[in-house]
Scaffold this motif. Structure first.
Motif, PDB file in Angstrom:
ATOM      1  N   ASP A 167       0.789  -1.348   0.038  1.00 30.33           N
ATOM      2  CA  ASP A 167      -0.080  -0.017  -0.112  1.00 30.33           C
ATOM      3  C   ASP A 167       0.874   1.342   0.072  1.00 30.33           C
ATOM      4  O   ASP A 167       0.385   2.250  -0.430  1.00 30.33           O
ATOM      5  CB  ASP A 167      -0.800   0.032   1.072  1.00 30.33           C
ATOM      6  N   THR A 168       1.872   1.192   0.470  1.00 29.11           N
ATOM      7  CA  THR A 168       2.843   2.421   0.702  1.00 29.11           C
ATOM      8  C   THR A 168       3.150   2.847  -0.699  1.00 29.11           C
ATOM      9  O   THR A 168       3.273   4.030  -1.090  1.00 29.11           O
ATOM     10  CB  THR A 168       4.076   2.207   1.694  1.00 29.11           C
ATOM     11  N   ILE A 169       3.405   1.920  -1.671  1.00 25.96           N
ATOM     12  CA  ILE A 169       3.876   2.086  -2.871  1.00 25.96           C
ATOM     13  C   ILE A 169       2.708   2.742  -3.763  1.00 25.96           C
ATOM     14  O   ILE A 169       2.532   3.745  -4.516  1.00 25.96           O
ATOM     15  CB  ILE A 169       4.495   0.964  -3.761  1.00 25.96           C
ATOM     16  N   LEU A 170       1.433   1.946  -3.796  1.00 19.19           N
ATOM     17  CA  LEU A 170       0.287   2.272  -4.243  1.00 19.19           C
ATOM     18  C   LEU A 170      -0.236   3.670  -3.833  1.00 19.19           C
ATOM     19  O   LEU A 170      -0.766   4.519  -4.897  1.00 19.19           O
ATOM     20  CB  LEU A 170      -0.796   1.480  -3.958  1.00 19.19           C
ATOM     21  N   SER A 171      -0.203   4.062  -2.559  1.00 21.61           N
ATOM     22  CA  SER A 171      -0.550   5.285  -2.325  1.00 21.61           C
ATOM     23  C   SER A 171       0.248   6.449  -2.841  1.00 21.61           C
ATOM     24  O   SER A 171      -0.294   7.646  -2.801  1.00 21.61           O
ATOM     25  CB  SER A 171      -0.480   5.719  -0.814  1.00 21.61           C
ATOM     26  N   ARG A 172       1.444   6.358  -3.222  1.00 21.76           N
ATOM     27  CA  ARG A 172       2.368   7.645  -3.894  1.00 21.76           C
ATOM     28  C   ARG A 172       2.288   7.627  -5.615  1.00 21.76           C
ATOM     29  O   ARG A 172       3.171   7.848  -5.909  1.00 21.76           O
ATOM     30  CB  ARG A 172       3.834   7.392  -3.509  1.00 21.76           C
ATOM     31  N   CYS A 173       1.442   6.839  -6.174  1.00 25.09           N
ATOM     32  CA  CYS A 173       1.213   6.934  -7.660  1.00 25.09           C
ATOM     33  C   CYS A 173      -0.325   7.278  -8.189  1.00 25.09           C
ATOM     34  O   CYS A 173      -0.875   6.746  -7.515  1.00 25.09           O
ATOM     35  CB  CYS A 173       1.474   5.273  -8.297  1.00 25.09           C
ATOM     36  N   ILE A 174      -0.147   8.009  -9.259  1.00 20.57           N
ATOM     37  CA  ILE A 174      -1.422   7.952 -10.082  1.00 20.57           C
ATOM     38  C   ILE A 174      -1.436   6.632 -10.681  1.00 20.57           C
ATOM     39  O   ILE A 174      -0.680   6.151 -11.646  1.00 20.57           O
ATOM     40  CB  ILE A 174      -1.382   9.179 -11.047  1.00 20.57           C
ATOM     41  N   LYS A 175      -2.669   5.792 -10.612  1.00 26.08           N
ATOM     42  CA  LYS A 175      -2.920   4.624 -11.263  1.00 26.08           C
ATOM     43  C   LYS A 175      -3.538   4.756 -12.760  1.00 26.08           C
ATOM     44  O   LYS A 175      -4.533   5.694 -12.951  1.00 26.08           O
ATOM     45  CB  LYS A 175      -3.593   3.716 -10.156  1.00 26.08           C
ATOM     46  N   PHE A 176      -3.135   3.981 -13.565  1.00 25.81           N
ATOM     47  CA  PHE A 176      -3.896   3.757 -14.913  1.00 25.81           C
ATOM     48  C   PHE A 176      -4.153   2.413 -15.046  1.00 25.81           C
ATOM     49  O   PHE A 176      -3.263   1.631 -15.193  1.00 25.81           O
ATOM     50  CB  PHE A 176      -2.933   4.200 -15.972  1.00 25.81           C
ATOM     51  N   HIS A 177      -5.475   2.159 -15.396  1.00 25.74           N
ATOM     52  CA  HIS A 177      -5.736   0.609 -15.292  1.00 25.74           C
ATOM     53  C   HIS A 177      -5.977   0.251 -16.799  1.00 25.74           C
ATOM     54  O   HIS A 177      -6.516   0.961 -17.643  1.00 25.74           O
ATOM     55  CB  HIS A 177      -7.093   0.280 -14.935  1.00 25.74           C
ATOM     56  N   PHE A 178      -5.119  -0.715 -17.369  1.00 27.30           N
ATOM     57  CA  PHE A 178      -5.276  -1.145 -18.562  1.00 27.30           C
ATOM     58  C   PHE A 178      -6.059  -2.467 -18.675  1.00 27.30           C
ATOM     59  O   PHE A 178      -6.025  -3.625 -18.222  1.00 27.30           O
ATOM     60  CB  PHE A 178      -3.686  -1.803 -18.998  1.00 27.30           C
ATOM     61  N   LYS A 179      -7.187  -2.051 -19.195  1.00 27.31           N
ATOM     62  CA  LYS A 179      -8.310  -3.000 -19.161  1.00 27.31           C
ATOM     63  C   LYS A 179      -7.950  -4.166 -20.592  1.00 27.31           C
ATOM     64  O   LYS A 179      -7.347  -3.871 -21.250  1.00 27.31           O
ATOM     65  CB  LYS A 179      -9.742  -2.584 -19.373  1.00 27.31           C
ATOM     66  N   ASN A 180      -8.874  -5.257 -20.419  1.00 24.66           N
ATOM     67  CA  ASN A 180      -8.951  -6.012 -21.858  1.00 24.66           C
ATOM     68  C   ASN A 180      -9.193  -5.390 -22.816  1.00 24.66           C
ATOM     69  O   ASN A 180     -10.054  -4.468 -23.177  1.00 24.66           O
ATOM     70  CB  ASN A 180      -9.493  -7.284 -21.422  1.00 24.66           C
ATOM     71  N   LEU A 181      -8.515  -5.567 -24.064  1.00 23.36           N
ATOM     72  CA  LEU A 181      -8.687  -5.312 -25.321  1.00 23.36           C
ATOM     73  C   LEU A 181      -9.808  -5.742 -25.832  1.00 23.36           C
ATOM     74  O   LEU A 181     -10.164  -7.102 -25.919  1.00 23.36           O
ATOM     75  CB  LEU A 181      -7.547  -5.393 -26.465  1.00 23.36           C
ATOM     76  N   GLU A 182     -10.504  -5.070 -27.059  1.00 25.53           N
ATOM     77  CA  GLU A 182     -11.593  -5.679 -27.836  1.00 25.53           C
ATOM     78  C   GLU A 182     -10.796  -6.797 -28.903  1.00 25.53           C
ATOM     79  O   GLU A 182      -9.685  -6.675 -29.077  1.00 25.53           O
ATOM     80  CB  GLU A 182     -12.288  -4.795 -28.693  1.00 25.53           C
ATOM     81  N   HIS A 183     -11.824  -7.674 -29.179  1.00 27.13           N
ATOM     82  CA  HIS A 183     -11.127  -8.978 -30.156  1.00 27.13           C
ATOM     83  C   HIS A 183     -10.678  -7.943 -31.391  1.00 27.13           C
ATOM     84  O   HIS A 183      -9.818  -8.652 -32.028  1.00 27.13           O
ATOM     85  CB  HIS A 183     -12.177  -9.705 -30.465  1.00 27.13           C
ATOM     86  N   SER A 184     -11.261  -6.989 -31.992  1.00 29.09           N
ATOM     87  CA  SER A 184     -10.852  -6.507 -33.299  1.00 29.09           C
ATOM     88  C   SER A 184      -9.297  -5.624 -32.969  1.00 29.09           C
ATOM     89  O   SER A 184      -8.641  -5.954 -34.075  1.00 29.09           O
ATOM     90  CB  SER A 184     -11.726  -5.344 -33.460  1.00 29.09           C
ATOM     91  N   GLU A 185      -9.255  -5.264 -31.776  1.00 30.51           N
ATOM     92  CA  GLU A 185      -7.699  -4.627 -31.667  1.00 30.51           C
ATOM     93  C   GLU A 185      -6.699  -5.731 -31.466  1.00 30.51           C
ATOM     94  O   GLU A 185      -5.775  -5.477 -31.843  1.00 30.51           O
ATOM     95  CB  GLU A 185      -8.017  -3.734 -30.113  1.00 30.51           C
ATOM     96  N   ILE A 186      -7.053  -6.923 -30.668  1.00 32.21           N
ATOM     97  CA  ILE A 186      -6.284  -7.978 -30.437  1.00 32.21           C
ATOM     98  C   ILE A 186      -5.741  -8.393 -32.024  1.00 32.21           C
ATOM     99  O   ILE A 186      -4.671  -8.639 -32.331  1.00 32.21           O
ATOM    100  CB  ILE A 186      -6.800  -8.923 -29.861  1.00 32.21           C
ATOM    101  N   ALA A 187      -6.923  -8.748 -32.963  1.00 33.56           N
ATOM    102  CA  ALA A 187      -6.797  -9.368 -34.399  1.00 33.56           C
ATOM    103  C   ALA A 187      -5.812  -8.284 -34.930  1.00 33.56           C
ATOM    104  O   ALA A 187      -4.736  -8.713 -35.689  1.00 33.56           O
ATOM    105  CB  ALA A 187      -7.780  -9.274 -35.040  1.00 33.56           C
ATOM    106  N   GLN A 188      -5.864  -6.783 -34.660  1.00 34.51           N
ATOM    107  CA  GLN A 188      -4.909  -5.933 -35.366  1.00 34.51           C
ATOM    108  C   GLN A 188      -3.371  -5.891 -34.879  1.00 34.51           C
ATOM    109  O   GLN A 188      -2.625  -6.116 -35.681  1.00 34.51           O
ATOM    110  CB  GLN A 188      -5.491  -4.371 -35.059  1.00 34.51           C
ATOM    111  N   ILE A 189      -3.225  -6.289 -33.508  1.00 38.58           N
ATOM    112  CA  ILE A 189      -2.020  -6.485 -33.167  1.00 38.58           C
ATOM    113  C   ILE A 189      -1.258  -7.649 -33.604  1.00 38.58           C
ATOM    114  O   ILE A 189      -0.330  -7.451 -34.091  1.00 38.58           O
ATOM    115  CB  ILE A 189      -1.938  -6.369 -31.612  1.00 38.58           C
TER     116      ILE A 189
END
Length: 332
Positions: A167-189
């Motif tokens: 928690d000491t690390i978590l509390s000192r960061c701005i958090k950015f959540h990377f959610k699961n990609l759409e199937h079309s985005e995965i296909a492009q990659i």
């Protein structure tokens, strides 16, 4: 156009528009914190975006990050060779792509490097990929760095599982959540990766929620042959199980095959899970389901002990083979 598999060399990016917009927002408001935390499942492009954002900052790009395109200039060429003095990259993989612990000496060395002035008095970026591999001592050293951050230095911390971070690390960061990609985005990659990947067998084991990075990782480590080995083991009769178990142990226990060993173990655990789910669909709960749950818990704990105490892989693999045979016979 081909996607390079190294995050620092990749000029293209797909998806995660919400994260990019958030980064645009804090950049536009000149409110970039000294520490950002990118978190989400393995293989979603967190490290790739970290290097892309570092390129954006070092380029002093006047437009938005959303519109930013990487060009092959001096900054990109330095980043692609990991030679720029303004980016400090701390990975948790060795030269053979095996996961290693990030020790306190690595963080101390980073702190010493950050005491010097930035090159050309520009922004400096630290990328830790991933913080999941820090131990208690290195977490404490990182915490001190976050509490007294050097000037003009942005620290981007990557995590595949927030539960691995204190928690000491978590509390000192701005958090950015990377959610699961759409199937079309995965296909492009996958299309731009130039790899001829048939993901149907991978999806059978890992379900539809698998990430593009994980798919590429499995492909690069010969997933089809590992799955064939597992299926042959699963179909082995009682008479031949000893010779098959020895084959599996000898093939997957050597250090150079560590990534294949991990994939083999994942397939085994997912097989246990899928069988348990099938039994759960046929309520009421029966003794076979309870046995599968115990097997899953038992091998999850054994795997943790294996990595913690550097135990013998041969015995672990032999145990898996015989356990699979027992489970298969009992849940027919």
């Amino acid at each position: 156009m081909e996607i390079n598999l190294n995050p620092w060399q990749n000029k293209y990016f797909h998806g995660h528009h919400n994260v990019i917009n958030q980064l645009d927002g804090i950049k536009g408001a000149n409110s970039i914190n000294n520490s950002l935390l990118f978190y989400g499942d393995y293989g979603l492009g967190k490290c790739t975006l970290a290097f892309r954002f570092a390129n954006f900052l070092l380029s002093n790009h006047l437009g938005s990050f959303q519109e930013f395109k990487i060009v092959e200039d001096d900054i990109y060429n330095q980043i692609s060779k990991l030679s720029t003095p303004n980016i400090h990259y701390i990975p948790d993989l060795d030269e053979k792509q095996n996961i290693i612990e990030i020790k306190i000496d690595t963080i101390r060395d980073l702190k010493n490097k950050l005491q010097t002035k930035t090159f050309n008095k520009t922004q400096r970026v630290v990328i830790i990929d991933s913080a999941d591999s820090l131990n208690k001592s290195s977490f404490n050293a990182l915490l001190k760095l976050l509490e007294e951050p050097p000037s003009q230095t942005l620290i981007i911390i990557i995590s595949h599982n927030l539960r691995n971070l204190p928690d000491t690390i978590l509390s000192r960061c701005i958090k950015f959540h990377f959610k699961n990609l759409e199937h079309s985005e995965i296909a492009q990659i996958l299309k731009k990766s130039s790899l001829d990947i048939d993901i149907s067998r991978i999806k059978e084991i890992y379900s539809n929620h698998i990430t593009p990075g994980k798919i590429i990782h499995l492909f690069m480590h010969d997933f089809d042959n590992i799955l064939n080995d597992f299926n042959e083991l699963k179909n082995t009769n009682n008479k031949d199980i000893h010779s098959r178990a020895l084959y599996i142990s000898r093939k997957y226990s050597p250090k150079e095959n560590h990534q294949s060993f991990i994939i083999f173990f994942e397939i085994f655990m997912l097989w246990i899970k899928h069988n348990a789910i099938n039994l759960l669909d046929n309520m009421p709960i029966n003794i076979d389901l309870l046995r599968l749950i115990r097997v899953w818990d038992n091998y999850n704990n054994k795997y943790i002990d294996l990595n913690t105490y550097n135990l013998n892989k041969d015995e672990f693999l032999l145990s898996i083979c015989y356990e699979l045979q027992k489970v298969k016979n009992e849940i027919k």
